[in-house]
Design an enzyme around this catalytic site. Structure first.
Site, PDB file in Angstrom:
ATOM      1  N   TYR A   1      55.505   3.657 -31.795  1.00  0.00           N
ATOM      2  CA  TYR A   1      55.443   5.086 -31.506  1.00  0.00           C
ATOM      3  C   TYR A   1      55.632   5.900 -32.785  1.00  0.00           C
ATOM      4  CZ  TYR A   1      55.699   4.588 -26.396  1.00  0.00           C
ATOM      5  OH  TYR A   1      55.431   4.302 -25.080  1.00  0.00           O
ATOM      6  N   ASP A   7      54.919   9.792 -20.836  1.00  0.00           N
ATOM      7  CA  ASP A   7      55.257  10.989 -20.072  1.00  0.00           C
ATOM      8  C   ASP A   7      54.207  12.077 -20.231  1.00  0.00           C
ATOM      9  OD1 ASP A   7      57.633   9.667 -19.532  1.00  0.00           O
ATOM     10  OD2 ASP A   7      58.710  10.645 -21.167  1.00  0.00           O
TER      11      ASP A   7
END
Length: 258
Positions: A125, A67
């Site tokens: 992540y 994003d």
């Protein structure tokens, strides 16, 4: 046609995410994206010019979408090129054409069956935020949490996410992807001075999933809920039961495993 794979690093705060944004006519939106800038650089390197009929003559495939505001130090990309390339020349040339907050490395020829997204087995992540009452000059855009946090409780809550589950509760309500099952292999956090570092890995992640997990974790701590509340949210399969979607600053795609 030869397929190449390479790693790309970027700081996401100046871009509208990794994925190119197209208008209804198939033309790139003016808001810059990582993919859009990368494809333009590769076109320039290859001597290929976009045309009205073919605005994207060279297309890249990313291992996954990040994003706006999300960083990467290990995003994998593949591209098909007509001509063979010399890795060092390709890296130097593309990095010279890209903005300073984007760079590529480790270019290699791969089999035509390799697919940056579909061949991926696991993605890693990390989310980093500050835990202290007052801001400091070098906090940058990192989220700052003022209330005290209990790492042991947080890891207990995160443990309920490990395994294969339906993560509907942790999916952005605006996402249309109907496939919500993910397998999480690791989810834990630790403190380094006044930073909290959360590492999570899995076969796939839903839109905003990591940021919603962090938001739920902070909601549990802020309101002194039981760590088991994370399991309740998971089983509810209801986005309204989870915490807020926290800032993308501090979220980084570390690497993709194949």
């Amino acid at each position: 046609m030869t397929r190449y794979a390479f790693l790309i690093q970027y700081q996401g705060k100046n871009y509208a995410g990794s994925q190119i944004q197209l208008d209804p006519n198939g033309l790139e939106q003016p808001t810059p994206t990582i993919q859009g800038l990368l494809e333009k650089a590769i076109c320039t390197f290859s001597g290929v010019q976009p045309t009205p009929d073919n605005p994207r003559p060279i297309k890249t495939v990313f291992s996954g979408r990040t994003d706006a505001g999300v960083n990467s130090i290990g995003q994998t990309v593949h591209v098909d090129l007509d001509n063979n390339i010399v890795a060092s020349k390709f890296i130097n040339s593309i990095n010279g054409l890209l903005p300073k907050d984007i760079s590529i490395s480790d270019v290699r020829e791969v089999d035509s069956s390799f697919h940056a997204q579909k061949s991926a087995k696991k993605r890693y992540y990390r989310y980093v935020f500050v835990n202290r009452e007052q801001r400091k000059a070098f906090d940058g855009d990192l989220l700052r949490v003022e209330n005290s946090l209990n790492i042991e409780r947080m890891n207990k809550a995160l443990s309920y996410l490990v395994g294969e589950h339906d993560f509907t509760s942790f999916k952005n309500s605006g996402s249309s992807n109907p496939y919500t099952v993910c397998e999480i292999s690791e989810a834990n956090c630790y403190r380094h001075e006044d930073l909290i570092i959360l590492d999570i890995s899995g076969n796939r992640f839903l839109y905003n999933m990591v940021r919603i997990i962090v938001g739920t974790l902070l909601d549990i701590e802020r309101n002194n809920k039981s760590p088991e509340f994370m399991d309740e949210v998971l089983k509810a399969k209801d986005r309204k039961q989870a915490g807020k979607t926290v800032s993308p600053s501090g979220l980084t795609l570390l690497k993709v495993e194949y």
